[in-house]
Motif scaffolding. Structure first.
Motif, PDB file in Angstrom:
ATOM      1  N   ASN A  15      49.217  32.195  51.494  1.00  0.00           N
ATOM      2  CA  ASN A  15      48.035  32.892  50.993  1.00  0.00           C
ATOM      3  C   ASN A  15      46.883  32.798  51.995  1.00  0.00           C
ATOM      4  O   ASN A  15      46.115  33.752  52.175  1.00  0.00           O
ATOM      5  CB  ASN A  15      47.606  32.314  49.644  1.00  0.00           C
ATOM      6  N   GLU A  16      46.753  31.645  52.657  1.00  0.00           N
ATOM      7  CA  GLU A  16      45.695  31.481  53.649  1.00  0.00           C
ATOM      8  C   GLU A  16      45.935  32.369  54.857  1.00  0.00           C
ATOM      9  O   GLU A  16      45.024  33.046  55.340  1.00  0.00           O
ATOM     10  CB  GLU A  16      45.604  30.008  54.077  1.00  0.00           C
ATOM     11  N   TRP A  17      47.184  32.398  55.354  1.00  0.00           N
ATOM     12  CA  TRP A  17      47.512  33.278  56.487  1.00  0.00           C
ATOM     13  C   TRP A  17      47.313  34.750  56.105  1.00  0.00           C
ATOM     14  O   TRP A  17      46.864  35.549  56.927  1.00  0.00           O
ATOM     15  CB  TRP A  17      48.941  33.039  56.946  1.00  0.00           C
ATOM     16  N   VAL A  45      52.931  43.933  72.071  1.00  0.00           N
ATOM     17  CA  VAL A  45      52.635  44.199  70.663  1.00  0.00           C
ATOM     18  C   VAL A  45      53.723  45.079  70.054  1.00  0.00           C
ATOM     19  O   VAL A  45      54.177  44.861  68.927  1.00  0.00           O
ATOM     20  CB  VAL A  45      51.246  44.867  70.518  1.00  0.00           C
ATOM     21  N   GLU A  46      54.172  46.091  70.825  1.00  0.00           N
ATOM     22  CA  GLU A  46      55.184  47.026  70.312  1.00  0.00           C
ATOM     23  C   GLU A  46      56.492  46.311  69.993  1.00  0.00           C
ATOM     24  O   GLU A  46      57.107  46.548  68.943  1.00  0.00           O
ATOM     25  CB  GLU A  46      55.435  48.146  71.329  1.00  0.00           C
ATOM     26  N   ALA A  47      56.933  45.433  70.888  1.00  0.00           N
ATOM     27  CA  ALA A  47      58.189  44.710  70.680  1.00  0.00           C
ATOM     28  C   ALA A  47      58.096  43.785  69.476  1.00  0.00           C
ATOM     29  O   ALA A  47      59.057  43.654  68.706  1.00  0.00           O
ATOM     30  CB  ALA A  47      58.542  43.904  71.932  1.00  0.00           C
ATOM     31  N   LEU A  48      56.938  43.161  69.310  1.00  0.00           N
ATOM     32  CA  LEU A  48      56.752  42.255  68.179  1.00  0.00           C
ATOM     33  C   LEU A  48      56.677  43.023  66.864  1.00  0.00           C
ATOM     34  O   LEU A  48      57.359  42.685  65.893  1.00  0.00           O
ATOM     35  CB  LEU A  48      55.496  41.416  68.381  1.00  0.00           C
ATOM     36  N   GLU A  49      55.846  44.052  66.835  1.00  0.00           N
ATOM     37  CA  GLU A  49      55.660  44.810  65.589  1.00  0.00           C
ATOM     38  C   GLU A  49      56.968  45.454  65.112  1.00  0.00           C
ATOM     39  O   GLU A  49      57.195  45.599  63.914  1.00  0.00           O
ATOM     40  CB  GLU A  49      54.583  45.883  65.765  1.00  0.00           C
ATOM     41  N   ALA A  50      57.820  45.817  66.059  1.00  0.00           N
ATOM     42  CA  ALA A  50      59.099  46.449  65.694  1.00  0.00           C
ATOM     43  C   ALA A  50      60.004  45.502  64.914  1.00  0.00           C
ATOM     44  O   ALA A  50      60.927  45.953  64.220  1.00  0.00           O
ATOM     45  CB  ALA A  50      59.811  46.939  66.949  1.00  0.00           C
ATOM     46  N   ARG A  51      59.769  44.201  65.028  1.00  0.00           N
ATOM     47  CA  ARG A  51      60.595  43.211  64.344  1.00  0.00           C
ATOM     48  C   ARG A  51      60.104  42.886  62.936  1.00  0.00           C
ATOM     49  O   ARG A  51      60.783  42.158  62.206  1.00  0.00           O
ATOM     50  CB  ARG A  51      60.631  41.911  65.161  1.00  0.00           C
ATOM     51  N   LEU A  52      58.946  43.402  62.578  1.00  0.00           N
ATOM     52  CA  LEU A  52      58.330  42.996  61.315  1.00  0.00           C
ATOM     53  C   LEU A  52      58.696  43.961  60.180  1.00  0.00           C
ATOM     54  O   LEU A  52      58.546  45.174  60.315  1.00  0.00           O
ATOM     55  CB  LEU A  52      56.810  42.933  61.477  1.00  0.00           C
ATOM     56  N   ALA A  59      59.073  32.327  61.354  1.00  0.00           N
ATOM     57  CA  ALA A  59      60.453  32.008  61.760  1.00  0.00           C
ATOM     58  C   ALA A  59      60.603  32.086  63.268  1.00  0.00           C
ATOM     59  O   ALA A  59      61.379  31.313  63.866  1.00  0.00           O
ATOM     60  CB  ALA A  59      61.437  32.952  61.079  1.00  0.00           C
ATOM     61  N   HIS A  60      59.867  32.993  63.906  1.00  0.00           N
ATOM     62  CA  HIS A  60      59.970  33.154  65.365  1.00  0.00           C
ATOM     63  C   HIS A  60      59.256  32.055  66.143  1.00  0.00           C
ATOM     64  O   HIS A  60      59.349  32.025  67.380  1.00  0.00           O
ATOM     65  CB  HIS A  60      59.452  34.523  65.773  1.00  0.00           C
ATOM     66  N   THR A  61      58.534  31.173  65.456  1.00  0.00           N
ATOM     67  CA  THR A  61      57.897  30.051  66.168  1.00  0.00           C
ATOM     68  C   THR A  61      58.862  28.879  66.356  1.00  0.00           C
ATOM     69  O   THR A  61      58.501  27.887  66.985  1.00  0.00           O
ATOM     70  CB  THR A  61      56.646  29.547  65.433  1.00  0.00           C
ATOM     71  N   VAL A  62      60.060  29.006  65.801  1.00  0.00           N
ATOM     72  CA  VAL A  62      61.078  27.958  65.949  1.00  0.00           C
ATOM     73  C   VAL A  62      61.897  28.258  67.183  1.00  0.00           C
ATOM     74  O   VAL A  62      62.456  29.360  67.340  1.00  0.00           O
ATOM     75  CB  VAL A  62      62.000  27.891  64.704  1.00  0.00           C
ATOM     76  N   ASN A  63      61.982  27.314  68.084  1.00  0.00           N
ATOM     77  CA  ASN A  63      62.750  27.504  69.318  1.00  0.00           C
ATOM     78  C   ASN A  63      64.239  27.275  69.079  1.00  0.00           C
ATOM     79  O   ASN A  63      64.618  26.350  68.378  1.00  0.00           O
ATOM     80  CB  ASN A  63      62.251  26.553  70.412  1.00  0.00           C
ATOM     81  N   HIS A  64      65.059  28.133  69.659  1.00  0.00           N
ATOM     82  CA  HIS A  64      66.520  27.999  69.518  1.00  0.00           C
ATOM     83  C   HIS A  64      67.140  27.678  70.872  1.00  0.00           C
ATOM     84  O   HIS A  64      66.620  28.050  71.896  1.00  0.00           O
ATOM     85  CB  HIS A  64      67.120  29.282  68.959  1.00  0.00           C
ATOM     86  N   TYR A  96      50.302  34.516  65.573  1.00  0.00           N
ATOM     87  CA  TYR A  96      50.544  35.828  66.175  1.00  0.00           C
ATOM     88  C   TYR A  96      50.634  35.726  67.697  1.00  0.00           C
ATOM     89  O   TYR A  96      51.514  36.336  68.322  1.00  0.00           O
ATOM     90  CB  TYR A  96      49.445  36.814  65.771  1.00  0.00           C
ATOM     91  N   GLN A  97      49.737  34.952  68.296  1.00  0.00           N
ATOM     92  CA  GLN A  97      49.724  34.828  69.753  1.00  0.00           C
ATOM     93  C   GLN A  97      51.004  34.177  70.260  1.00  0.00           C
ATOM     94  O   GLN A  97      51.550  34.575  71.300  1.00  0.00           O
ATOM     95  CB  GLN A  97      48.509  34.011  70.209  1.00  0.00           C
ATOM     96  N   TYR A  98      51.508  33.179  69.525  1.00  0.00           N
ATOM     97  CA  TYR A  98      52.759  32.523  69.908  1.00  0.00           C
ATOM     98  C   TYR A  98      53.888  33.558  69.947  1.00  0.00           C
ATOM     99  O   TYR A  98      54.669  33.615  70.910  1.00  0.00           O
ATOM    100  CB  TYR A  98      53.099  31.411  68.917  1.00  0.00           C
ATOM    101  N   CYS A  99      53.980  34.375  68.908  1.00  0.00           N
ATOM    102  CA  CYS A  99      55.055  35.373  68.834  1.00  0.00           C
ATOM    103  C   CYS A  99      54.845  36.477  69.863  1.00  0.00           C
ATOM    104  O   CYS A  99      55.822  36.990  70.439  1.00  0.00           O
ATOM    105  CB  CYS A  99      55.122  35.950  67.425  1.00  0.00           C
ATOM    106  N   LEU A 100      53.598  36.844  70.108  1.00  0.00           N
ATOM    107  CA  LEU A 100      53.309  37.861  71.117  1.00  0.00           C
ATOM    108  C   LEU A 100      53.748  37.386  72.499  1.00  0.00           C
ATOM    109  O   LEU A 100      54.363  38.144  73.265  1.00  0.00           O
ATOM    110  CB  LEU A 100      51.809  38.161  71.116  1.00  0.00           C
ATOM    111  N   ASN A 101      53.479  36.130  72.796  1.00  0.00           N
ATOM    112  CA  ASN A 101      53.920  35.568  74.082  1.00  0.00           C
ATOM    113  C   ASN A 101      55.446  35.549  74.174  1.00  0.00           C
ATOM    114  O   ASN A 101      56.018  35.760  75.247  1.00  0.00           O
ATOM    115  CB  ASN A 101      53.378  34.146  74.257  1.00  0.00           C
ATOM    116  N   ARG A 102      56.091  35.317  73.050  1.00  0.00           N
ATOM    117  CA  ARG A 102      57.557  35.235  73.043  1.00  0.00           C
ATOM    118  C   ARG A 102      58.211  36.590  73.284  1.00  0.00           C
ATOM    119  O   ARG A 102      59.202  36.684  74.010  1.00  0.00           O
ATOM    120  CB  ARG A 102      58.032  34.646  71.715  1.00  0.00           C
ATOM    121  N   PHE A 103      57.626  37.647  72.692  1.00  0.00           N
ATOM    122  CA  PHE A 103      58.278  38.960  72.767  1.00  0.00           C
ATOM    123  C   PHE A 103      57.644  39.890  73.794  1.00  0.00           C
ATOM    124  O   PHE A 103      58.178  40.964  74.064  1.00  0.00           O
ATOM    125  CB  PHE A 103      58.309  39.606  71.382  1.00  0.00           C
ATOM    126  N   GLY A 104      56.510  39.502  74.358  1.00  0.00           N
ATOM    127  CA  GLY A 104      55.999  40.191  75.535  1.00  0.00           C
ATOM    128  C   GLY A 104      55.069  41.357  75.308  1.00  0.00           C
ATOM    129  O   GLY A 104      54.279  41.686  76.176  1.00  0.00           O
TER     130      GLY A 104
END
Length: 223
Positions: free
Chosen positions: A200-202, A18-25, A218-223, A8-16
């Protein structure tokens, strides 16, 4: 493997934010919503997924009203009666995607849906009640008993109807490899079990549905 907090922290750092990240889920549907969806809609969405495979989705979607018409609104009781001659006639209908194997899959999957409905009360009951802790088992069931539902078609169909599932897309597979969970796209029972166990663990760590965890991964993969 990394824990959910890292993910979660990795994706949060990527999208800046919580709102921007949650909107993608994505949000899965509830069991009640899945149970309420009619067998005709399940047959339509299964068929839509099959026709989308390998083709531009917008092309298929634009033609779908004609499919709804010629397949009697995807009423499985009517579709199951469509014989070879009827399907051959559809091969001459220019409004459709004229792919005989895919056209043949529709009455075959109508029979599959009727068989399930006879046992469970409705196809939606099967989908709603299947535990997400063994979602790969539902993929296997659909692939074995349905027609043209192998590979990614089963998980993509489930995502389309709103059943909670992860999808082993290229990005998700790359992320799972980076986490050391698998070393290639999962195809064997052992590989699929390893991926299911990781999700299941996550899920236990976060309380989040599989579809959201899949998207985060999927968002932890760099493009």
């Amino acid at each position: 493997m990394r824990d959910y907090q890292w993910l979660y922290q990795y994706c949060l750092n990527r999208f800046g934010s919580v709102e921007a990240l949650e909107a993608r889920l994505p949000q899965p549907k509830s069991p009640e919503e899945l149970r309420a969806l009619g067998d005709d809609r399940y047959l339509s969405i299964i068929s839509l997924r099959i026709f989308r495979a390998g083709l531009k989705h917008s092309l298929v979607d634009a033609k779908w009203p004609a499919f709804e018409e010629v397949f009697f609104g995807f009423d499985p009781h009517k579709v199951v009666l469509m014989g070879a001659e009827h399907l051959e006639r559809l091969m001459h209908d220019e409004r459709l995607i004229r792919h005989l194997a895919k056209l043949k899959s529709v009455p075959r999957n109508a029979q599959f849906i009727l068989d399930v409905a006879r046992e469970k009360g409705s196809f939606g009951a099967l989908i709603a009640d299947w535990p997400v802790s063994d979602i790969v088992g539902l993929w296997k069931y659909l692939g074995k008993h349905g027609t043209q539902l192998g590979g990614l078609s089963a998980p993509r169909f489930l995502r389309m109807v709103g059943k909670d599932t992860f999808i082993p897309t290229d990005d998700v597979v790359a992320a799972l490899k980076a986490q050391g969970i698998i070393d290639k796209a999962p195809t064997s029972q052992k590989e699929l079990a390893a991926v299911q166990a990781a999700f299941n663990e996550w899920r236990a760590q976060s309380g989040r549905p599989l579809c959201q965890l899949s998207t985060l991964l999927a968002h932890t993969v760099n493009h």
